[in-house]
Design a protein around this motif. Structure first.
Motif, short mmCIF file in Angstrom:
data_model
loop_
_atom_site.label_atom_id
_atom_site.label_comp_id
_atom_site.label_asym_id
_atom_site.label_seq_id
_atom_site.Cartn_x
_atom_site.Cartn_y
_atom_site.Cartn_z
N LYS A 162 64.47 47.91 61.74
CA LYS A 162 63.87 49.15 61.26
C LYS A 162 64.86 50.32 61.25
CE LYS A 162 60.08 49.02 63.92
NZ LYS A 162 58.74 49.40 64.45
N SER A 163 65.81 50.31 62.20
CA SER A 163 66.76 51.42 62.28
C SER A 163 68.03 51.19 61.46
CB SER A 163 67.14 51.66 63.75
OG SER A 163 67.81 50.54 64.29
N ALA A 164 68.14 50.05 60.81
CA ALA A 164 69.33 49.74 60.02
C ALA A 164 69.51 50.78 58.90
CB ALA A 164 69.23 48.34 59.43
N ASP A 165 70.76 51.20 58.68
CA ASP A 165 71.08 52.21 57.68
C ASP A 165 71.48 51.54 56.37
OD1 ASP A 165 71.89 54.36 56.20
OD2 ASP A 165 73.29 55.15 57.69
N LEU A 166 70.57 51.55 55.40
CA LEU A 166 70.83 50.88 54.13
C LEU A 166 71.82 51.64 53.24
CD1 LEU A 166 67.28 49.56 53.14
CD2 LEU A 166 69.13 48.37 54.30
N SER A 167 72.17 52.86 53.64
CA SER A 167 73.14 53.62 52.84
C SER A 167 74.57 53.15 53.08
CB SER A 167 73.04 55.12 53.17
OG SER A 167 73.46 55.38 54.51
N LEU A 168 74.77 52.37 54.15
CA LEU A 168 76.11 51.87 54.46
C LEU A 168 76.40 50.61 53.64
CD1 LEU A 168 76.09 52.24 58.36
CD2 LEU A 168 77.21 53.73 56.68
N PRO A 169 77.69 50.31 53.41
CA PRO A 169 78.06 49.09 52.69
C PRO A 169 77.54 47.86 53.41
CG PRO A 169 79.94 50.56 52.88
CD PRO A 169 78.86 51.14 53.74
N ARG A 170 77.28 46.81 52.65
CA ARG A 170 76.68 45.59 53.18
C ARG A 170 77.44 45.05 54.39
NH1 ARG A 170 74.67 40.51 51.35
NH2 ARG A 170 74.51 39.24 53.23
N ALA A 172 79.68 46.65 56.40
CA ALA A 172 80.20 47.65 57.33
C ALA A 172 79.72 47.35 58.75
CB ALA A 172 79.75 49.05 56.91
N GLY A 173 80.58 47.67 59.74
CA GLY A 173 80.20 47.46 61.13
C GLY A 173 80.33 46.01 61.55
N THR A 174 79.58 45.65 62.58
CA THR A 174 79.64 44.30 63.12
C THR A 174 78.83 43.34 62.23
OG1 THR A 174 77.66 44.57 64.50
CG2 THR A 174 79.78 45.26 65.44
N SER A 175 78.98 42.04 62.49
CA SER A 175 78.20 41.05 61.74
C SER A 175 76.71 41.23 61.99
CB SER A 175 78.64 39.63 62.12
OG SER A 175 78.47 39.41 63.51
N ASN A 176 76.36 41.69 63.21
CA ASN A 176 74.95 41.94 63.51
C ASN A 176 74.42 43.13 62.72
OD1 ASN A 176 72.54 41.38 65.34
ND2 ASN A 176 72.89 43.55 65.74
N ASP A 177 75.25 44.19 62.59
CA ASP A 177 74.85 45.35 61.79
C ASP A 177 74.59 44.92 60.35
OD1 ASP A 177 75.20 47.01 63.99
OD2 ASP A 177 77.27 47.50 63.47
N SER A 178 75.49 44.09 59.83
CA SER A 178 75.35 43.62 58.46
C SER A 178 74.08 42.80 58.28
CB SER A 178 76.58 42.77 58.08
OG SER A 178 76.45 42.25 56.79
N LEU A 179 73.80 41.95 59.26
CA LEU A 179 72.59 41.12 59.19
C LEU A 179 71.34 41.98 59.21
CD1 LEU A 179 71.06 38.44 59.31
CD2 LEU A 179 71.36 38.47 61.80
N MET A 180 71.30 42.99 60.09
CA MET A 180 70.11 43.84 60.18
C MET A 180 69.85 44.58 58.87
SD MET A 180 68.82 43.26 63.17
CE MET A 180 69.43 41.58 62.98
N LYS A 184 66.59 44.09 56.49
CA LYS A 184 65.78 45.25 56.11
C LYS A 184 65.67 45.38 54.60
CE LYS A 184 65.20 50.21 56.97
NZ LYS A 184 65.69 51.37 57.73
N SER A 185 66.77 45.09 53.90
CA SER A 185 66.76 45.23 52.44
C SER A 185 65.85 44.22 51.77
CB SER A 185 68.19 45.09 51.88
OG SER A 185 68.66 43.76 52.02
N ARG A 186 65.58 43.10 52.43
CA ARG A 186 64.77 42.04 51.83
C ARG A 186 63.35 41.97 52.40
NH1 ARG A 186 68.52 42.50 49.04
NH2 ARG A 186 69.87 40.88 48.13
N VAL A 187 63.21 42.12 53.70
CA VAL A 187 61.88 42.00 54.32
C VAL A 187 61.63 43.15 55.29
CG1 VAL A 187 61.64 39.50 54.04
CG2 VAL A 187 62.85 40.39 56.03
N GLY A 188 62.08 44.33 54.93
CA GLY A 188 61.88 45.49 55.78
C GLY A 188 60.42 45.79 56.03
N HIS A 189 59.57 45.46 55.05
CA HIS A 189 58.13 45.73 55.23
C HIS A 189 57.55 44.90 56.36
CE1 HIS A 189 58.09 42.03 52.86
NE2 HIS A 189 56.79 41.88 53.13
N VAL A 190 58.14 43.74 56.63
CA VAL A 190 57.67 42.90 57.73
C VAL A 190 57.99 43.56 59.06
CG1 VAL A 190 57.90 40.67 58.87
CG2 VAL A 190 57.91 40.81 56.36
#
Length: 214
Positions: A162-170, A172-180, A184-190
């Motif tokens: 929920k807190s993932a920043d979608l404005s950042l490049p895919r 960017a950051g750690t692999s966990n950041d990228s995964l989150m 979020k971009s695909r199933v954020g509503h869940v």
């Protein structure tokens, strides 16, 4: 007239000298590799030999192993996740599933959860359910810690999504950041369905620390 030096050895993509390796393969596989080499030649606008195609595919297989380790921890976990995905798909057979995704169809979702639990329960390793660690803690305390970890891990994952920043490049950051961000971009509503808040997680942690001090 000066003698010519030895013919230079072919080099691989990394620039290192190549070595000769002979191996047998099924004719059908050889035909597929030759077809793939021809497609690579068209795509790269240069001739790609059968040897190059084989080497490229072998390198890709090692990269896939690395990706599996990075995203799933190990190959066994990856394969279990594949079986779980299959169980989710098959659990919707027989009129349970609608045109919705299983994530948005309550009946299919509940059936998928039960199927996943059954899938894992029938292959549970035999033995004591206590953690494989040396501890003087009581069984009640151990169960409390296990429950705390289950709740906290589940809540933390959805909070991270929920807190993932979608404005950042895919990437960017750690692999966990990228995964989150990807989740979020695909199933954020869940993730938005999760009622957990950071205050809930912090309160639970305080209660666990208080329990340990007793």
């Amino acid at each position: 007239m000066a003698k010519r030096g030895p013919k230079p050895k072919p080099q691989n993509a990394a620039g290192a000298p190549s070595v000769v390796f002979s191996s047998r393969m099924a004719p059908e596989l050889k035909a597929k590799l030759e077809e793939a080499a021809a497609e690579s030649s068209t795509r790269l606008l240069r001739p790609v030999t059968l040897s190059e195609e084989i080497q490229t595919r072998l390198v890709q297989s090692f990269k896939l192993d690395d990706k599996i380790a990075e995203h799933f921890g190990d190959e066994q976990t990856y394969l279990m996740m594949r079986t779980i995905a299959l169980a989710i798909s098959w659990s919707g057979v027989g009129g349970i599933a609608s045109r919705l995704s299983w994530l948005d169809d309550p009946a299919w979702f509940d059936q998928a959860v039960k199927t996943i639990n059954r899938l894992l329960e029938v292959v549970r390793p035999e033995g004591d359910t206590s953690p494989n660690i040396k501890t003087s803690a009581s069984k009640e305390d151990i169960e409390a810690v296990q429950q705390y970890m289950r709740d906290t891990v589940a809540d933390a994952i959805w909070l991270d999504v929920k807190s993932a920043d979608l404005s950042l490049p895919r990437h960017a950051g750690t692999s966990n950041d990228s995964l989150m961000r990807w989740v979020k971009s695909r199933v954020g509503h869940v993730a938005e369905r999760s009622p957990a808040t950071l205050d809930d997680v912090n309160k639970r942690a305080q209660e666990m620390r208080a329990r340990k001090r007793k």
